[in-house]
Design a protein around this motif. Structure first.
Motif, PDB file in Angstrom:
ATOM      1  N   SER A  40       0.823  -1.202   0.000  1.00  0.00           N
ATOM      2  CA  SER A  40       0.000   0.000   0.000  1.00  0.00           C
ATOM      3  C   SER A  40       0.864   1.261   0.000  1.00  0.00           C
ATOM      4  N   ILE A  41       0.369   2.308  -0.619  1.00  0.00           N
ATOM      5  CA  ILE A  41       1.081   3.586  -0.641  1.00  0.00           C
ATOM      6  C   ILE A  41       0.989   4.266   0.718  1.00  0.00           C
ATOM      7  N   PHE A  42      -0.159   4.122   1.366  1.00  0.00           N
ATOM      8  CA  PHE A  42      -0.405   4.825   2.615  1.00  0.00           C
ATOM      9  C   PHE A  42      -0.352   3.885   3.812  1.00  0.00           C
ATOM     10  N   TYR A  43      -0.003   4.467   4.946  1.00  0.00           N
ATOM     11  CA  TYR A  43      -0.096   3.780   6.226  1.00  0.00           C
ATOM     12  C   TYR A  43      -1.129   4.540   7.042  1.00  0.00           C
ATOM     13  N   ASN A  44      -2.237   3.894   7.316  1.00  0.00           N
ATOM     14  CA  ASN A  44      -3.326   4.530   8.046  1.00  0.00           C
ATOM     15  C   ASN A  44      -3.351   4.000   9.472  1.00  0.00           C
TER      16      ASN A  44
END
Length: 209
Positions: A40-44
């Motif tokens: 994934s591009i993001f870490y949420n």
């Protein structure tokens, strides 16, 4: 007046102005982060917000997929330059603080402010003692007093007291000084990783702010 109204107005205006530039960063970094390990591009991540409300904080992912959750003795997240969990691009975006830029979206959503205490993990709430829960009186920040002057060189409990110090002295001028000090620290890449500086540094810095 500034704390309760104008601070939020400035947050939204600056975030909206910065948003087109962030889209350029996203266009460049997004594919690099993805193709490095097809993750994934993001870490949420869930974080504690104002008044203890839990929100989702956005970051560019800097660690490998399925990286283990490592903590320091005080319960804060482990952070070191030689951390094997970091991807190659992850080391770069950590050093340059580009991993934090997606939090512009959190500012627009009113989860965060540009300047304020860095948000803790939800489970940290049960570890607050005495007056430490006061750090939840205002919105957490993308940067703040700790990030500008100490970054990752002091223990978590000491950072909380610095957050309370910021809340008690919050003003337009204090925010301006923190903002420009943050810019200098990021450009110099100062104290990005834990280096074990003494607490005496903190006392000297606080007297000179």
């Amino acid at each position: 007046m500034y704390k309760n109204f104008f601070k939020r107005v400035f947050d939204v205006l600056l975030a909206v102005i910065a948003l087109p530039f962030w889209f350029i960063i996203l266009t460049i970094l997004g594919p690099i982060i993805y193709f490095q390990d097809k993750g994934s591009i993001f870490y949420n991540a869930p974080r504690l917000g104002k008044n203890g409300k839990v929100f989702t904080m956005y970051k560019f992912r800097s660690m490998k997929t399925n990286a283990p959750d490592l903590r320091n003795e005080d319960g804060s997240t482990f952070n070191a330059e030689d951390d094997p969990r970091l991807t190659k691009i992850g080391k770069f975006i950590r050093k340059t603080s580009l991993d934090e830029t997606p939090q512009l979206l959190n500012i627009i959503k009113s989860d965060m402010s540009i300047i304020g205490p860095r948000p803790d993990l939800p489970e940290h709430l049960q570890h607050y003692e005495q007056n430490e829960q006061r750090k939840l009186e205002i919105r957490p920040g993308v940067t703040g007093y700790n990030q500008a002057y100490f970054r990752n060189t002091i223990p978590w409990k000491e950072r909380i007291q610095n957050d309370i110090y910021y809340i008690d002295h919050l003003s337009w001028w204090f925010d301006i000084k923190i903002f420009f000090k943050t810019v200098v620290s990021v450009l110099k890449r100062e104290d990005v990783f834990v280096t074990g500086k003494s607490n005496e540094t903190n006392k000297i810095q606080k007297r000179n702010v």
